[in-house]
Write a protein that holds these residues in place. Structure first.
Motif, PDB file in Angstrom:
ATOM      1  N   LYS A 128       0.818  -1.222   0.000  1.00 16.04           N
ATOM      2  CA  LYS A 128       0.000   0.000   0.000  1.00 16.04           C
ATOM      3  C   LYS A 128       0.853   1.275   0.000  1.00 16.04           C
ATOM      4  CE  LYS A 128      -4.008  -2.047   2.358  1.00 16.04           C
ATOM      5  NZ  LYS A 128      -4.729  -2.539   1.205  1.00 16.04           N
TER       6      LYS A 128
ATOM      7  N   LYS B   6      -3.355   0.534   8.687  1.00 11.41           N
ATOM      8  CA  LYS B   6      -3.326  -0.704   7.893  1.00 11.41           C
ATOM      9  C   LYS B   6      -1.902  -1.247   7.771  1.00 11.41           C
ATOM     10  CE  LYS B   6      -6.787   1.336   4.782  1.00 11.41           C
ATOM     11  NZ  LYS B   6      -7.095   1.780   3.406  1.00 11.41           N
TER      12      LYS B   6
ATOM     13  N   GLY C 115      -3.284  -7.163   3.366  1.00 14.66           N
ATOM     14  CA  GLY C 115      -4.558  -7.206   2.637  1.00 14.66           C
ATOM     15  C   GLY C 115      -5.636  -7.939   3.422  1.00 14.66           C
ATOM     16  N   SER C 116      -6.813  -8.062   2.811  1.00 17.28           N
ATOM     17  CA  SER C 116      -7.933  -8.793   3.410  1.00 17.28           C
ATOM     18  C   SER C 116      -8.378  -8.246   4.758  1.00 17.28           C
ATOM     19  CB  SER C 116      -7.563 -10.271   3.588  1.00 17.28           C
ATOM     20  OG  SER C 116      -8.341 -11.016   2.729  1.00 17.28           O
ATOM     21  N   SER C 117      -8.167  -6.983   4.985  1.00 14.68           N
ATOM     22  CA  SER C 117      -8.597  -6.303   6.209  1.00 14.68           C
ATOM     23  C   SER C 117      -7.942  -6.861   7.475  1.00 14.68           C
ATOM     24  CB  SER C 117     -10.119  -6.356   6.372  1.00 14.68           C
ATOM     25  OG  SER C 117     -10.735  -5.802   5.239  1.00 14.68           O
TER      26      SER C 117
ATOM     27  N   GLU D 167      -4.116   6.481   7.439  1.00 18.77           N
ATOM     28  CA  GLU D 167      -4.760   7.488   6.604  1.00 18.77           C
ATOM     29  C   GLU D 167      -6.023   8.034   7.251  1.00 18.77           C
ATOM     30  OE1 GLU D 167      -5.308   4.248   3.480  1.00 18.77           O
ATOM     31  OE2 GLU D 167      -7.146   5.382   3.213  1.00 18.77           O
ATOM     32  N   GLU D 168      -6.466   9.163   6.749  1.00 17.52           N
ATOM     33  CA  GLU D 168      -7.688   9.752   7.291  1.00 17.52           C
ATOM     34  C   GLU D 168      -8.897   8.935   6.844  1.00 17.52           C
ATOM     35  OE1 GLU D 168      -7.672  13.912   6.220  1.00 17.52           O
ATOM     36  OE2 GLU D 168      -6.095  14.340   7.697  1.00 17.52           O
ATOM     37  N   VAL D 169      -9.869   8.842   7.731  1.00 15.47           N
ATOM     38  CA  VAL D 169     -11.086   8.081   7.426  1.00 15.47           C
ATOM     39  C   VAL D 169     -12.029   8.929   6.575  1.00 15.47           C
ATOM     40  CG1 VAL D 169     -13.233   7.241   8.494  1.00 15.47           C
ATOM     41  CG2 VAL D 169     -11.024   6.509   9.397  1.00 15.47           C
ATOM     42  N   VAL D 170     -12.594   8.311   5.558  1.00  9.77           N
ATOM     43  CA  VAL D 170     -13.599   8.979   4.736  1.00  9.77           C
ATOM     44  C   VAL D 170     -14.950   8.829   5.433  1.00  9.77           C
ATOM     45  CG1 VAL D 170     -14.798   8.958   2.512  1.00  9.77           C
ATOM     46  CG2 VAL D 170     -12.327   8.560   2.610  1.00  9.77           C
TER      47      VAL D 170
ATOM     48  N   GLU E 106     -18.792   2.772  -0.666  1.00 12.65           N
ATOM     49  CA  GLU E 106     -17.657   2.110  -1.327  1.00 12.65           C
ATOM     50  C   GLU E 106     -18.080   1.606  -2.685  1.00 12.65           C
ATOM     51  OE1 GLU E 106     -14.783  -0.326   0.848  1.00 12.65           O
ATOM     52  OE2 GLU E 106     -16.245  -0.345   2.456  1.00 12.65           O
TER      53      GLU E 106
ATOM     54  N   PHE F 210     -16.232  -1.130   8.651  1.00 10.57           N
ATOM     55  CA  PHE F 210     -15.572  -1.282   7.355  1.00 10.57           C
ATOM     56  C   PHE F 210     -15.634  -2.728   6.926  1.00 10.57           C
ATOM     57  CE2 PHE F 210     -12.298  -1.280  10.625  1.00 10.57           C
ATOM     58  CZ  PHE F 210     -11.577  -2.427  10.351  1.00 10.57           C
ATOM     59  N   LEU F 211     -15.447  -2.952   5.644  1.00  9.31           N
ATOM     60  CA  LEU F 211     -15.583  -4.301   5.077  1.00  9.31           C
ATOM     61  C   LEU F 211     -14.593  -5.262   5.724  1.00  9.31           C
ATOM     62  CD1 LEU F 211     -15.876  -4.421   1.194  1.00  9.31           C
ATOM     63  CD2 LEU F 211     -17.574  -5.020   2.905  1.00  9.31           C
TER      64      LEU F 211
ATOM     65  N   LYS G  70     -16.474  -9.791   3.049  1.00  9.50           N
ATOM     66  CA  LYS G  70     -15.981  -9.940   1.694  1.00  9.50           C
ATOM     67  C   LYS G  70     -16.198 -11.333   1.150  1.00  9.50           C
ATOM     68  CE  LYS G  70     -12.171  -6.725   1.840  1.00  9.50           C
ATOM     69  NZ  LYS G  70     -10.747  -6.655   2.073  1.00  9.50           N
TER      70      LYS G  70
ATOM     71  N   ASN H 275      -9.047   4.042  -3.280  1.00 10.38           N
ATOM     72  CA  ASN H 275      -8.578   3.315  -2.092  1.00 10.38           C
ATOM     73  C   ASN H 275      -7.436   2.370  -2.453  1.00 10.38           C
ATOM     74  OD1 ASN H 275      -8.355   2.209   0.475  1.00 10.38           O
ATOM     75  ND2 ASN H 275      -9.898   0.663   0.050  1.00 10.38           N
ATOM     76  N   GLU H 276      -7.697   1.444  -3.364  1.00 10.46           N
ATOM     77  CA  GLU H 276      -6.629   0.485  -3.685  1.00 10.46           C
ATOM     78  C   GLU H 276      -6.941  -0.253  -4.980  1.00 10.46           C
ATOM     79  OE1 GLU H 276      -6.250  -3.035  -1.384  1.00 10.46           O
ATOM     80  OE2 GLU H 276      -8.384  -3.295  -1.103  1.00 10.46           O
TER      81      GLU H 276
HETATM   82  N1  LIG Z   1      -9.686   5.888   4.421  1.00 10.39           N
HETATM   83  C1  LIG Z   1     -10.717   5.090   4.719  1.00 10.39           C
HETATM   84  N2  LIG Z   1     -11.869   5.621   5.209  1.00 10.39           N
HETATM   85  C2  LIG Z   1     -12.929   4.820   5.512  1.00 10.39           C
HETATM   86  N3  LIG Z   1     -12.919   3.484   5.394  1.00 10.39           N
HETATM   87  C3  LIG Z   1     -11.810   2.911   4.915  1.00 10.39           C
HETATM   88  C4  LIG Z   1     -10.647   3.674   4.547  1.00 10.39           C
HETATM   89  N4  LIG Z   1      -9.713   2.828   4.083  1.00 10.39           N
HETATM   90  C5  LIG Z   1     -10.255   1.604   4.172  1.00 10.39           C
HETATM   91  N5  LIG Z   1     -11.499   1.621   4.667  1.00 10.39           N
HETATM   92  C6  LIG Z   1     -12.367   0.457   4.909  1.00 10.39           C
HETATM   93  O1  LIG Z   1     -11.566  -0.659   5.237  1.00 10.39           O
HETATM   94  C7  LIG Z   1     -11.700  -1.695   4.269  1.00 10.39           C
HETATM   95  C8  LIG Z   1     -10.372  -2.392   4.065  1.00 10.39           C
HETATM   96  O2  LIG Z   1      -9.380  -1.475   3.646  1.00 10.39           O
HETATM   97  P1  LIG Z   1      -8.482  -1.710   2.365  1.00 10.39           P
HETATM   98  O3  LIG Z   1      -7.568  -0.555   2.231  1.00 10.39           O
HETATM   99  O4  LIG Z   1      -9.363  -1.993   1.226  1.00 10.39           O
HETATM  100  O5  LIG Z   1      -7.633  -2.968   2.792  1.00 10.39           O
HETATM  101  P2  LIG Z   1      -7.561  -4.468   2.250  1.00 10.39           P
HETATM  102  O6  LIG Z   1      -6.348  -4.507   1.388  1.00 10.39           O
HETATM  103  O7  LIG Z   1      -7.380  -5.256   3.484  1.00 10.39           O
HETATM  104  O8  LIG Z   1      -8.815  -4.743   1.486  1.00 10.39           O
HETATM  105  C9  LIG Z   1     -12.252  -0.985   3.037  1.00 10.39           C
HETATM  106  O9  LIG Z   1     -12.967  -1.890   2.231  1.00 10.39           O
HETATM  107  C10 LIG Z   1     -13.142   0.067   3.667  1.00 10.39           C
HETATM  108  O10 LIG Z   1     -14.369  -0.520   4.104  1.00 10.39           O
END
Ligand SMILES: Nc1ncnc2c1ncn2[C@@H]1O[C@H](COP(=O)(O)OP(=O)(O)O)[C@@H](O)[C@H]1O
Ligand SMILES: [Mg+2]
Length: 410
Positions: free
Chosen positions: A140, A186, A191-193, A222-225, A230, A256-257, A262, A338-339
């Protein structure tokens, strides 16, 4: 003659089981008039197996049966072909020949360039991103730095190593505190939360860091949205051409997911892979996530997402079929990338189906792109005929080498 496609899946990754599901879904939909499908399953302890029973999800209930009835193989180059050869026993005969490898893998040690490095080293054509694209898609920090470089909208972020935190905690906290709370932490490559946490204050931040550094050496914050919506889109192609899929909105009951949202979805009553918490049977992998497809978006936002997705796909050196995920603040209508998922769960086939492209066509196109990329790679100069070591040996080799002034004699 049919093209012999070696579908590689599994591996030493937290997304091992999800990869099994994605691979079985893909093998099931490949055009059998064009392709001979050869499953290649990498166990969590890095053993490679092939055998027809690996096309059946039920086989994964018990690893011992796979070990007994499938063939333990190695993939390498021999006499002008790429072969799966028996690993053990006196008769190390060729089990199968393969024309192209098709990694359907997720997560560290496989999707992140590690597997692609092996395939590139032996020289076999393969589907999906090469090593560089795969690395940029998994780490990331590398991903964000590249995306930041092309100026696509992103949340504000910082990153640090676990040793930075251990050596100078205050300095790291100071760095993170330049962001506005709530923040999200993170591990950079898992990955995979896994190891992700949302923190509203410094106390939670410290707790989050202590947890995240168990998973990774590199941590991104990072800052939360807020008012989060999504949306995801798939991009298919290479650095030369790209096309975009339909856009989905993914729904999560959680903050968050999660891994549960997933991949496991509502799939109840299913038995898992022995020793694993993840139910395979009854789960549809990434296809089981709750979603709105197509996402409700106005034309302007849709166009913006498509443009950012294509730009990012190119900048990250992606190839094949990637899914690019976005975060939208529904109140301000601001979009943040996001990614990228270089080899997305279920190969994101449902995003293409929504555009009337069947899973079979997606697989076909991915293989074609893989072949084209291989040809492109082969058309570039990688070696020179001159062997500088010959001249080097004539001058006395390493022994005859004069060290730089002040350097130690070798
Ligand atoms: N900056 C953010 N603001 C709000 N929610 C976020 C942010 N970044 C990630 N999330 C939540 O966290 C989940 C997992 O983050 P992500 O960066 O996609 O990691 P992974 O690689 O584990 O999927 C996202 O699907 C989203 O729901
Ligand atoms: Mg994600």
């Amino acid at each position: 003659m049919k093209i012999r496609v070696g579908v590689i899946f599994g591996g030493e990754s937290v997304e091992h089981e999800v990869s099994i599901i994605s691979a079985i879904q893909a093998m099931d939909k490949m055009n059998l008039e064009k392709y001979e499908v050869i499953p290649i399953y990498i166990t969590k302890d890095r053993e490679w197996y092939t055998g027809d029973m690996l096309k059946d999800i039920d086989s994964y209930q018990d690893l011992d049966l796979i070990k007994r009835y499938c063939t333990n193989v190695v993939l390498f180059y021999r006499n002008g072909s790429y072969v799966l050869q028996k690993k053990n026993g006196l008769l190390k005969n060729v089990v199968k020949e393969i024309d192209i490898a098709f990694p359907v893998v997720h997560g560290t040690n496989v999707e992140d360039g590690v597997l692609q490095g092996y395939l590139q080293t032996i020289g076999i054509p393969f589907v999906g991103p090469n090593v560089y694209g795969a690395v940029a898609g998994q780490d990331k920090v590398i991903m964000k730095d590249i995306l930041n470089g092309i100026g696509v909208p992103m949340t504000k972020y910082v990153w640090f190593y676990d040793v930075d935190y251990k050596d100078d905690r205050e300095e790291v906290l100071k760095k993170v505190n330049t962001l506005k709370y709530p923040i999200i932490l993170k591990p950079a490559t898992t990955g995979s939360s896994v190891g992700i946490s949302v923190c509203s204050n410094e106390e939670e931040l410290i707790e989050g860091i202590e947890d995240a550094i168990q998973y990774d050496t590199k941590i991104v914050v990072e800052e939360v949205v807020k008012n989060l919506k999504e949306v995801n889109i798939a991009v298919m192609g290479s650095y030369e051409h790209q096309k975009v899929s339909e856009i989905e909105e993914v729904l999560s009951g959680n903050k968050f997911l999660t891994y549960q949202d997933k991949y496991i979805g509502g799939g109840k009553g299913s038995k898992g892979v022995k020793g694993s918490k993840v139910p395979v049977k009854g789960s549809k992998g990434m296809a089981s996530t709750n979603r709105i497809l197509p996402a409700h978006l106005d034309e302007k936002l849709r166009k913006e997402i498509e443009d950012i997705a294509v730009k990012s796909f190119k900048a990250l050196g992606a190839c094949g079929n990637s899914r690019i995920d976005f975060l939208i603040d529904e109140e301000t209508n601001k979009v943040y990338i996001n990614e990228i998922n270089s080899i997305p769960g279920s190969l994101a086939y449902y995003l293409w189906e929504a555009k009337d492209v069947s899973f079979t066509e997606v697989l076909d196109e991915m293989i074609n792109i893989g072949i084209k990329s291989y040809k492109k790679r082969m058309s570039k100069t990688h070696t020179f005929e001159t062997n500088i070591l010959q001249g080097f040996a004539a001058r006395g080799g390493i022994k005859g080498m004069k060290g730089a002034k002040g350097a130690k004699k070798i």
